[in-house]
Motif scaffolding. Structure first.
Motif, PDB file in Angstrom:
ATOM      1  N   PHE A   1      34.840  33.438  89.104  1.00  0.00           N
ATOM      2  CA  PHE A   1      34.637  33.353  90.516  1.00  0.00           C
ATOM      3  C   PHE A   1      35.151  35.015  90.856  1.00  0.00           C
ATOM      4  O   PHE A   1      35.687  35.722  90.184  1.00  0.00           O
ATOM      5  N   LEU A   2      34.748  35.396  91.803  1.00  0.00           N
ATOM      6  CA  LEU A   2      34.911  36.895  92.446  1.00  0.00           C
ATOM      7  C   LEU A   2      36.043  36.805  93.814  1.00  0.00           C
ATOM      8  O   LEU A   2      35.713  35.969  94.694  1.00  0.00           O
ATOM      9  N   THR A   3      37.047  37.698  93.762  1.00  0.00           N
ATOM     10  CA  THR A   3      37.748  37.808  94.847  1.00  0.00           C
ATOM     11  C   THR A   3      37.400  39.195  95.505  1.00  0.00           C
ATOM     12  O   THR A   3      37.572  40.313  94.862  1.00  0.00           O
ATOM     13  N   LEU A   4      36.806  39.150  96.655  1.00  0.00           N
ATOM     14  CA  LEU A   4      36.326  40.360  97.304  1.00  0.00           C
ATOM     15  C   LEU A   4      37.203  40.544  98.648  1.00  0.00           C
ATOM     16  O   LEU A   4      37.778  39.702  99.231  1.00  0.00           O
TER      17      LEU A   4
ATOM     18  N   GLN B   1      41.624  33.979 105.095  1.00  0.00           N
ATOM     19  CA  GLN B   1      40.857  34.071 104.094  1.00  0.00           C
ATOM     20  C   GLN B   1      39.284  33.818 104.741  1.00  0.00           C
ATOM     21  O   GLN B   1      39.021  32.779 105.558  1.00  0.00           O
ATOM     22  N   LEU B   2      38.231  34.623 104.138  1.00  0.00           N
ATOM     23  CA  LEU B   2      36.807  34.238 104.823  1.00  0.00           C
ATOM     24  C   LEU B   2      36.502  33.441 103.955  1.00  0.00           C
ATOM     25  O   LEU B   2      36.171  33.538 102.456  1.00  0.00           O
ATOM     26  N   LYS B   3      35.791  32.193 104.242  1.00  0.00           N
ATOM     27  CA  LYS B   3      34.995  31.155 103.598  1.00  0.00           C
ATOM     28  C   LYS B   3      33.533  31.488 103.652  1.00  0.00           C
ATOM     29  O   LYS B   3      32.843  31.593 104.436  1.00  0.00           O
ATOM     30  N   ILE B   4      33.146  32.028 102.417  1.00  0.00           N
ATOM     31  CA  ILE B   4      31.676  32.594 102.384  1.00  0.00           C
ATOM     32  C   ILE B   4      30.657  31.452 102.622  1.00  0.00           C
ATOM     33  O   ILE B   4      30.779  30.623 101.752  1.00  0.00           O
TER      34      ILE B   4
ATOM     35  N   ALA C   1      35.331  48.231 110.406  1.00  0.00           N
ATOM     36  CA  ALA C   1      36.197  49.231 111.097  1.00  0.00           C
ATOM     37  C   ALA C   1      37.207  49.207 111.858  1.00  0.00           C
ATOM     38  O   ALA C   1      38.372  49.864 112.087  1.00  0.00           O
ATOM     39  N   THR C   2      37.521  47.637 111.841  1.00  0.00           N
ATOM     40  CA  THR C   2      38.599  47.155 112.369  1.00  0.00           C
ATOM     41  C   THR C   2      39.737  46.532 111.530  1.00  0.00           C
ATOM     42  O   THR C   2      41.037  46.367 112.095  1.00  0.00           O
ATOM     43  N   GLY C   3      39.527  46.371 110.320  1.00  0.00           N
ATOM     44  CA  GLY C   3      40.310  45.802 109.359  1.00  0.00           C
ATOM     45  C   GLY C   3      40.014  45.073 108.178  1.00  0.00           C
ATOM     46  O   GLY C   3      38.574  45.592 107.902  1.00  0.00           O
ATOM     47  N   GLU C   4      40.470  44.160 107.683  1.00  0.00           N
ATOM     48  CA  GLU C   4      39.896  43.629 106.313  1.00  0.00           C
ATOM     49  C   GLU C   4      40.629  42.155 106.101  1.00  0.00           C
ATOM     50  O   GLU C   4      41.418  41.940 106.686  1.00  0.00           O
ATOM     51  N   ILE C   5      39.522  41.462 105.175  1.00  0.00           N
ATOM     52  CA  ILE C   5      39.790  40.157 104.825  1.00  0.00           C
ATOM     53  C   ILE C   5      39.571  40.033 103.375  1.00  0.00           C
ATOM     54  O   ILE C   5      38.727  40.379 102.798  1.00  0.00           O
ATOM     55  N   GLU C   6      40.416  38.868 103.032  1.00  0.00           N
ATOM     56  CA  GLU C   6      39.926  38.306 101.434  1.00  0.00           C
ATOM     57  C   GLU C   6      39.093  37.267 101.527  1.00  0.00           C
ATOM     58  O   GLU C   6      39.069  36.539 102.547  1.00  0.00           O
ATOM     59  N   ALA C   7      38.003  37.231 100.576  1.00  0.00           N
ATOM     60  CA  ALA C   7      37.220  36.233 100.480  1.00  0.00           C
ATOM     61  C   ALA C   7      36.923  35.778  98.928  1.00  0.00           C
ATOM     62  O   ALA C   7      37.102  36.542  98.252  1.00  0.00           O
TER      63      ALA C   7
END
Lengths: 315, 315, 315, 315, 315, 315
Positions: free
Chosen positions: B34-37, B81-84, B42-48
């Motif tokens: 799997f890939l951890t992205l 965490q963002l569920k893709i 421009a407002t922030g970041e999140i893991e997916a």
């Protein structure tokens, strides 16, 4: 026991020439002025009070003046103090010189110079060798006469060169025991690590800190010097930065003045060799003054410890 | 509440373009890759997590690639965490650019440049003014685009210039309240204090530390640069050393990276203004994300404190 | 150089009225009693010894007595000491008053009072405004005359109000630069933060700590006062707790006397403004006493640093 | 070994009622939602994962819900975890109540109440006695049910009263051994020292910190309460300030939350008795769970130490 | 107020026998020798200067010499000093003895011995009991006469035994309140914990540290002694190691001299009981010397705190 | 690059015999059991997961079992992990032994033994020589096989002897450079300083701490052993105490486990040589695993620093 004020004990009579290092005026509890003199010879220093000091005395007894003094060593608040019986300024006919009264490295300047040259001959990395050679040329006179510090360790004439040469000797042996060490890098780091002191300290005798030294410190000043020298010699390559890192990190920790800790093998070892030679210098000189079964005075730069000389040492 | 990933809460649906900041391959507990992205706008970041990633996916989804992504914000071990649901690389026809996805200073580059110029116009000491002018010329492009740090405060495009310009505004007012302050010296210190970061940091996007930056740090590098520049401009006089001292001491304490503490009035005030602007920047951005009656997340660079927004704030 | 004991150098002759701040009896090494006097005028203080003090002298030369004294400034153990030539108690006909010999804020009491009133006029939050107004009314006289401390910074008549008014000026500008700050909250915090000192300190002249002050300290005492006042004024709502938090946390860290660190934006900024004004006050007064190219004495409350006045300052 | 989850080891089968303390939603690596449950009974707590959780499950399994659960204790990353075989919400017919699942003091509430009354009867100083009596009356219900903390020591129903009563017992004996101690003062300090927790903590079950508690802390809140109560009861005299000092200083050091250290004999002893009872409480409960020859888990509140139960203990 | 130098105030006349504890020669500012004497009686000590000391005086006034002295208590640099009017060595006919001038425990030696015996009788674990009994037998004389320290707490004749016996009394009560404590282990730890001081300290009067004491310290010396004794008595089993652990860890932290922190319940409690008794001893003796409403002198071993005696204490 | 798991990178295929160091059972998110294996060969170790582990697998794959394993090195949360393709226990016919899989000193046991013997031959002080000889005889087998620690430095078979022998080599050279050093004392200190580890550590493979080791530590245990041995050999004189002091103080500071700091010259140097050899051992092994231009992983025992290998090193 050896001769000189550094070895005199309470009750000893003194009748010798000494150099005035400091002279401060005070007023005694009877309202009369007196002078507090710090006197030294080549083995150490002692405080003395000149009571009922006259205006003429204030003019005569000033720093860097040599005096003929006789008196007795007393104790005052736990420290030695010389009770003055008689004192007069030295005359030309006395044939004594300032250089007789300052402590010097136990190794001759010429020998120290030779040892430095030898070390440079052993080096193979051209960038490091050119850099070191250029600095030695630039500072040749001061490098051989400056102390390594104003107090604590190697605080005598040629102390800096003596410290460097002792460290080079340790490095040479460690390189044999641990061949992974890059000898050229370690040698360069040792020779340059404290050269910033030539600008941080005011001179060889009655040494103080320069304004620049107080505001910047010898470490950042030397990092800058290496950058300037590299530019002048048109030396490129990582050697320059690594050498700056060795100088920058040689105090080991931020609290001790190194904004970056050692992050290169030779930087770590340079820090340890520096510690080892400084400590041996302090310990040997302090233990030299006590007998087996005694403790030295507390040593500020050794975390305020007093050291013990075991009974089975033959002094 | 504002738009963008920095403001999204658990349960929010996302369907937008984002930039891949990091992509790491892993193996799931069912043995599949799997890939951890790390995605950002421009407002922030999140893991997916991209489960069951194929070889093609590994080639497609790489850092600095823009993607169109839809999914839902979940919580995992207390962090978002963002569920893709769906993801595809952006196409040229999508008309999106990397610069759309990086955070920028809330003030335009041209405004920042003007403010710097204004400050220099106010200066009267020729040595300080020439020095500052020369550095601004030398680094003009980077100075206006670099962040002030990789994280914590002003860690966005033009963050360094934004920080400098805010500090200058405080300095201007303090100089009115405390006329004893030397405005020229304070302005020069503010403008130069962090310029070493242009060599300590790798660049504007996905910023890391350079090797030189890791081994020396921006403070000693900038002290050296000032020395070199003074030589080049043939500037003499105490201004050079004092300016080096301001840069050297601006972290305030040895433990924080300044081998000498501030020992000049303007050095002390530079340190305090730096602290004040950095803290306001962190606090305002963190409090912007919570509602009255809530605490922010714990902030590492604020001694791990969480800050409270009182109920009587109108958000 | 300015007039007054705070500006006198070694060797200067003194012939003036001074106030006795402390008088302690001692026995000299010749077995005779003497008095150690701490004398002050509006610019500073100095120690003096009255040798061979008689019983009458002990009765005459007591704290808060004004004396006419002539003598010379000497140095004793590195500190200035006044050598007394002649001394007599002041007579009614001398037309001198205690208030002539105590240091005062450089701003008039009436101006300070006006500035406080202005600040309250700017406030809009009724709970905060009523609270602040009530405290100013309660303590109006003391608030305008008390020092802010027994030593270090603003340790003079009206020092507390002077400190508050300077902090309000900084706050006003910061609020313009950072509009996110809640001005009403910040103003209230500034005005109330040190009012506990009115109960911690014994008074305006020869100030010491009260027993209550020693056992509780001004911070918890003021937190309690705010609670009592809110009850009296029947003010409810989070303003009360937040204001208590600002007072409680304004020393910044537990080790410095704040059991909770700042956890509200304005609490953090209050702490920084407090630091900034206290440091400027100490630095300006210390640097005022040295010439360009000199260092000040070491300042205990500035981490024992000595500060340098650059050569390019026009004094 | 005793019954209950606090005593269960890896491999043990569980089939019992438990209370849900926390329930958090997550997404597994197969993309399916799951619930992380923290379950507790009167002896301790354990984590459990409910895999493939449906929407209904999320609604059923919420905090403060009692469940019937069967499963096996496993180990996951070095900590115990309950593997769920079957789980259902408790029914009214199950005849189980929340109070069955929370830990309680080993002493009955009525006994604790009696012991407090006894202590007050022993007191003779009227100011202290009236103050203590008023507080016990004001908080009578909460004082007998609140825990002393959210974790570490006495973190169970009636924990606060249990802690107070144990401390009173130690104080009684110390007063016999050291008759210099003022028993009334020590008793009052013990009874009041932690009463601020009744406002700092949210309640008896699933206890958290209130906003006021986070911003002010129980110590300054209680100092304020004593001031208010003294005013209400019109008690004057030094007893009030001394009692405030005992509360203020009972954490012993500024770093531990006491802005003033103990400066009254009974304040110092109060601090030590508090430490002693808290530590005995933690140690006894931790050692109760291990066999002779074993170490406990590392205990955070005991400086992260693990304690050893010697082989010669009969368990 | 009680009699004796420990209770004398400034201005009091003295006419009594005292013991010379230290005598140091100095030179006054008029160039004449003087003696600084530290004099003591059973309640405390005071400094005195013997001006214009002759050679005979130096021989007469030496440590452990009793003198008849009359004079007045003065203040010098904030400390009491005895102004000598007349002084002479004691004569055999004066009928005074060294033992009259040293402070002693407030409990008789025979009572202390009985209390120790009682404690041993209560013990049941044979290994622990035999060990303790053997040590008491080995050191019976010194154990009943040695002080517990050279200064701070229990620094008087029989201080060590007094400290042990007080600690046993606390332990006995704590064991009743917390029956989980192993009384035998706690008793053994208390009796042995400081026995290393019998080798670390030089003796009962004018006590100093032995060389062995300085180089090893009483803690490792006592751990070794326990090992040797166990071997001699052929005691095996974990009791030996646990007892060594109690001794080793009783200072609580590495920084305070315990290379291992307490890791056994009784070790932790031993540390706390030791602290409690030492602090009560220091506090009671210091507060005994001040009146209600006063603070004691700052106490170095109590973190330099001054303690307050409340007004409502009847002294 | 060298062979072995310590040198394998992400993506490398593995097909080799390895030793199981640890095996822990877990439950995957699909509810199935798995085993986490820590596998090692003579160059390093790696984690691997055995998914869907059956009851038989749990019995087969246990610590100290050798396995034939094939798989691929992946990355998981920033650390290497071996993805298992196939695994089976080793058979007798595989001709592999536990000793093949443990790291060993780079010097043969017999050479280490010879070096120790040589050092003893150089010694002349009979007390020190007899003591050292007796310990080497007592522990001859363990001394040549034990590691010097469970991790960090010299944590391999014969690590202790390797550490001692390297330190002796440094000492020999330092004694030539600084002849003031007492070689016999320094040699004895080096040989004995860590012998307490033979009782603190459980053995040569999968080494842990003994209960005695946890409760007392190797330093006090060795001080005791020296005392016992001196008694047995009837050695008297200060050598015994000085040797105990060298062992006791060799960690340098109380916080690091030495209740007394070095107070004898050779104790100070022993501490520095110990540091130097431990650091060289850690640095050389860590740098051996990276290429020029790379940083090592952060090293916990080197204050968490990562070290850089300069580009101009030829690897």
């Amino acid at each position: 026991m050896k001769n000189g004020i550094g070895f005199a004990g309470v009750g000893d009579a003194i009748d010798d020439f000494m150099l005035i290092k400091e002279a401060t005026k005070g007023v005694a509890s009877n309202g009369k002025p007196f002078l507090t003199l710090i006197l030294r010879d080549a083995t150490g220093e002692i405080e003395a009070k000149l009571w009922d000091a006259k205006k003429e005395d204030e003019a005569l007894f000033v720093p860097e003046q040599i005096v003929k003094i006789s008196g007795e060593v007393n104790q005052f608040r736990g420290r030695s103090q010389l009770k003055i019986m008689a004192v007069r300024p030295a005359q030309p006919t006395d044939d004594v010189y300032i250089s007789d009264f300052v402590e010097k490295a136990p190794v001759e300047k010429s020998v120290l110079a030779d040892k430095l040259t030898e070390a440079i001959f052993e080096m193979k990395n051209p960038a490091l060798q050119r850099m070191v050679r250029a600095f030695i040329k630039k500072y040749q006179e001061d490098l051989l006469t400056y102390p390594a510090a104003t107090k604590n360790h190697h605080e005598y004439v040629s102390g800096l060169a003596h410290h460097i040469v002792s460290m080079l000797a340790i490095a040479k042996e460690l390189h044999i025991l641990y061949p992974e060490l890059n000898k050229d890098l370690l040698y360069s780091g040792i020779i340059l690590h404290d050269l910033g002191k030539l600008k941080e300290l005011s001179g060889v005798v009655t040494t103080t800190y320069t304004t620049e030294g107080k505001l910047l410190g010898h470490i950042p000043m030397m990092v800058e010097e290496i950058g300037l020298m590299a530019k002048e010699l048109q030396i490129e390559g990582e050697e320059v930065v690594i050498l700056q890192h060795l100088v920058l990190s040689h105090h080991g920790k931020a609290e001790w003045g190194s904004p970056k800790p050692p992050m290169v093998r030779e930087a770590e070892i340079l820090h340890l060799i520096d510690l080892m030679d400084a400590k041996m210098n302090m310990l040997n000189r302090a233990l030299d003054k006590v007998k087996p079964g005694e403790f030295t005075e507390r040593m500020f730069a050794m975390d305020n410890r007093a050291f013990y000389k075991p009974l089975f040492e033959e002094n």
